[in-house]
Design a protein around this motif. Structure first.
Motif, short mmCIF file in Angstrom:
data_model
loop_
_atom_site.label_atom_id
_atom_site.label_comp_id
_atom_site.label_asym_id
_atom_site.label_seq_id
_atom_site.Cartn_x
_atom_site.Cartn_y
_atom_site.Cartn_z
N ASN A 116 0.83 -1.20 0.00
CA ASN A 116 0.00 0.00 0.00
C ASN A 116 0.87 1.25 0.00
OD1 ASN A 116 0.58 -1.10 2.70
ND2 ASN A 116 -0.41 0.76 3.47
N ALA A 117 0.62 2.13 -0.97
CA ALA A 117 1.33 3.41 -1.02
C ALA A 117 0.74 4.34 0.03
CB ALA A 117 1.20 4.03 -2.41
N ILE A 118 1.61 5.03 0.77
CA ILE A 118 1.18 5.92 1.83
C ILE A 118 1.52 7.36 1.46
CG2 ILE A 118 1.55 6.55 4.25
CD1 ILE A 118 2.08 3.61 4.83
N ASP A 119 0.49 8.21 1.52
CA ASP A 119 0.66 9.64 1.21
C ASP A 119 1.26 9.85 -0.17
OD1 ASP A 119 -0.34 10.26 3.73
OD2 ASP A 119 1.66 10.29 4.65
N GLY A 120 0.93 8.95 -1.10
CA GLY A 120 1.40 9.09 -2.47
C GLY A 120 2.88 8.80 -2.66
N LYS A 121 3.53 8.25 -1.63
CA LYS A 121 4.96 7.95 -1.73
C LYS A 121 5.17 6.53 -2.23
CE LYS A 121 6.08 11.21 1.95
NZ LYS A 121 6.70 11.40 3.29
N ARG A 122 6.39 6.25 -2.65
CA ARG A 122 6.71 4.94 -3.20
C ARG A 122 6.64 3.87 -2.11
NH1 ARG A 122 11.96 7.03 -6.57
NH2 ARG A 122 10.86 7.76 -8.44
N THR A 123 6.23 2.67 -2.51
CA THR A 123 6.29 1.53 -1.62
C THR A 123 7.75 1.09 -1.46
OG1 THR A 123 6.04 -0.04 -3.43
CG2 THR A 123 4.01 0.75 -2.38
N ILE A 124 7.99 0.13 -0.57
CA ILE A 124 9.34 -0.40 -0.41
C ILE A 124 9.82 -1.01 -1.72
CG2 ILE A 124 10.76 -2.10 0.78
CD1 ILE A 124 8.84 -1.78 3.18
N ASN A 125 8.95 -1.78 -2.36
CA ASN A 125 9.27 -2.41 -3.63
C ASN A 125 9.70 -1.36 -4.66
OD1 ASN A 125 9.39 -3.92 -5.97
ND2 ASN A 125 7.39 -4.86 -5.74
N GLY A 126 8.89 -0.31 -4.80
CA GLY A 126 9.19 0.72 -5.78
C GLY A 126 10.43 1.53 -5.43
N TYR A 149 16.02 -1.38 12.21
CA TYR A 149 15.77 -2.01 13.51
C TYR A 149 16.72 -1.48 14.58
CZ TYR A 149 12.34 -5.46 11.95
OH TYR A 149 11.20 -6.08 11.49
N LEU A 150 17.88 -0.97 14.17
CA LEU A 150 18.84 -0.41 15.13
C LEU A 150 18.65 1.09 15.31
CD1 LEU A 150 22.10 -2.28 14.04
CD2 LEU A 150 20.62 -2.79 15.99
N GLY A 151 17.69 1.67 14.60
CA GLY A 151 17.47 3.11 14.69
C GLY A 151 18.51 3.92 13.95
N GLU A 152 19.16 3.30 12.96
CA GLU A 152 20.20 3.98 12.19
C GLU A 152 19.66 4.43 10.83
OE1 GLU A 152 23.45 1.27 11.92
OE2 GLU A 152 23.78 1.19 14.09
N ASP A 153 20.32 5.38 10.24
CA ASP A 153 19.88 5.95 8.97
C ASP A 153 20.34 5.09 7.80
OD1 ASP A 153 18.62 7.81 7.34
OD2 ASP A 153 20.38 9.11 7.20
N SER A 154 19.63 5.20 6.69
CA SER A 154 20.02 4.56 5.44
C SER A 154 19.31 5.26 4.31
CB SER A 154 19.64 3.07 5.45
OG SER A 154 18.24 2.90 5.22
N VAL A 155 19.62 4.88 3.08
CA VAL A 155 19.00 5.53 1.93
C VAL A 155 17.52 5.16 1.78
CG1 VAL A 155 21.17 5.78 0.69
CG2 VAL A 155 19.79 3.71 0.36
N LEU A 156 17.07 4.12 2.49
CA LEU A 156 15.65 3.73 2.44
C LEU A 156 14.91 4.06 3.72
CD1 LEU A 156 15.28 0.22 0.72
CD2 LEU A 156 14.64 2.47 -0.17
N GLU A 158 13.45 6.66 5.05
CA GLU A 158 12.17 7.37 4.95
C GLU A 158 11.06 6.44 4.48
OE1 GLU A 158 10.14 11.19 2.63
OE2 GLU A 158 12.32 10.89 2.54
N THR A 159 11.38 5.58 3.53
CA THR A 159 10.37 4.64 3.02
C THR A 159 10.04 3.57 4.05
OG1 THR A 159 11.14 4.98 0.74
CG2 THR A 159 9.84 3.00 1.18
N LEU A 160 11.05 2.97 4.65
CA LEU A 160 10.81 1.91 5.63
C LEU A 160 10.02 2.43 6.82
CD1 LEU A 160 14.32 0.17 5.63
CD2 LEU A 160 12.28 -0.48 4.34
N ASP A 161 10.25 3.68 7.18
CA ASP A 161 9.56 4.26 8.34
C ASP A 161 8.07 4.49 8.07
OD1 ASP A 161 11.79 4.24 9.90
OD2 ASP A 161 12.31 6.35 9.60
N LEU A 162 7.64 4.34 6.83
CA LEU A 162 6.21 4.46 6.53
C LEU A 162 5.44 3.23 6.99
CD1 LEU A 162 6.42 5.86 2.85
CD2 LEU A 162 5.81 7.15 4.92
N TYR A 163 6.14 2.14 7.31
CA TYR A 163 5.48 0.87 7.62
C TYR A 163 5.90 0.31 8.98
CZ TYR A 163 4.68 1.28 2.61
OH TYR A 163 4.32 1.73 1.35
N PRO A 164 5.77 1.11 10.05
CA PRO A 164 6.23 0.64 11.37
C PRO A 164 5.48 -0.59 11.85
CG PRO A 164 4.90 2.63 11.60
CD PRO A 164 5.17 2.45 10.14
#
Length: 234
Positions: A116-126, A149-156, A158-164
């Motif tokens: 499911n796309a959230i707020d018009g943003k890309r899914t994890i797959n996309g 899972y460690l609370g560290e940053d990565s290039v994904l 913002e996207t991963l945080d859409l699906y807590p």
């Protein structure tokens, strides 16, 4: 008879996907295998239950655990149709190319992500498919998930945080890894991802740049899928 005896880990999903269609959405065997594999208890014993839903939603689950819409995603790519890699891949013999395509179309090369796309943003797959630092590399995607899972940053991040709610299902990175049978892509202590190519901390494109790099990528990706298929078969 256990459910897992219904799964043929050598089955090639291209064989029952209509011409011009995508196995993720249109292979009935892949859909059934996903239902068998991931309709199982979580690490804390809570019952995820039988995944189902109409074809348009692929998989849906609604209970006290939450409301989830999941879709299939291929996690090993041959890059056969990527124009920028065509000169490299053209140097690979047809039998070797077909062998890689086959392993990339078996059940060990697929996983579920929220669809499911959230707020018009890309899914994890996309997002992972289009991000220039990942380019569909699942090993790099898994590093992003590990860092989340460690609370560290990565290039994904913002996207991963859409699906807590989805990631919370598994408790921690070990729980996520074990649930989806990804143990062969991490070290024994779950602290490090076993990358298909040397990891440069998201500095490069993630794509192999030479024939030797592509062969190394292919060998490691193949070994991972074969090992995961063995876990599924067991």
């Amino acid at each position: 008879m256990s459910q897992h005896t219904e799964i043929d880990v050598a089955f090639d999903f291209r064989s029952d996907t209509p011409a011009g269609k995508d196995a993720d959405a249109d292979s009935p065997t892949l859909r059934r295998y996903h239902q068998i594999l991931w309709s199982k208890p979580l690490s804390d014993g809570r019952a995820l239950g039988r995944l189902g839903g109409p074809p348009a939603r692929y998989f849906s689950h609604n209970s006290d655990l939450g409301d989830f819409y999941l879709t299939s995603d291929s996690i090993v790519h041959t890059y056969d149709y990527w124009e920028r890699l065509s000169p490299i891949i053209a140097e690979i013999g047809p039998e070797d190319r077909e062998a890689f395509k086959h392993i990339a179309n078996t059940v060990g090369a697929y996983i579920l992500f929220p669809g499911n796309a959230i707020d018009g943003k890309r899914t994890i797959n996309g997002a992972r498919g289009l991000h220039p630092k990942i380019n569909d590399r699942f090993d790099v995607t898994l590093e992003c998930i590990r860092r989340r899972y460690l609370g560290e940053d990565s290039v994904l991040a913002e996207t991963l945080d859409l699906y807590p709610d989805f990631f919370d299902l598994f408790g921690d990175f070990r729980g996520y890894t074990d649930f989806f049978l990804l143990q062969d892509l991490v070290t024994d202590d779950y602290s490090t991802v076993r990358f298909f190519l040397p990891f440069d901390n998201f500095e490069g494109s993630g794509l192999p740049k030479t024939l030797d790099e592509y062969k190394s990528y292919r060998e490691r990706a193949t070994a991972f899928v074969e090992a995961r298929n063995a876990r599924i078969a067991a």
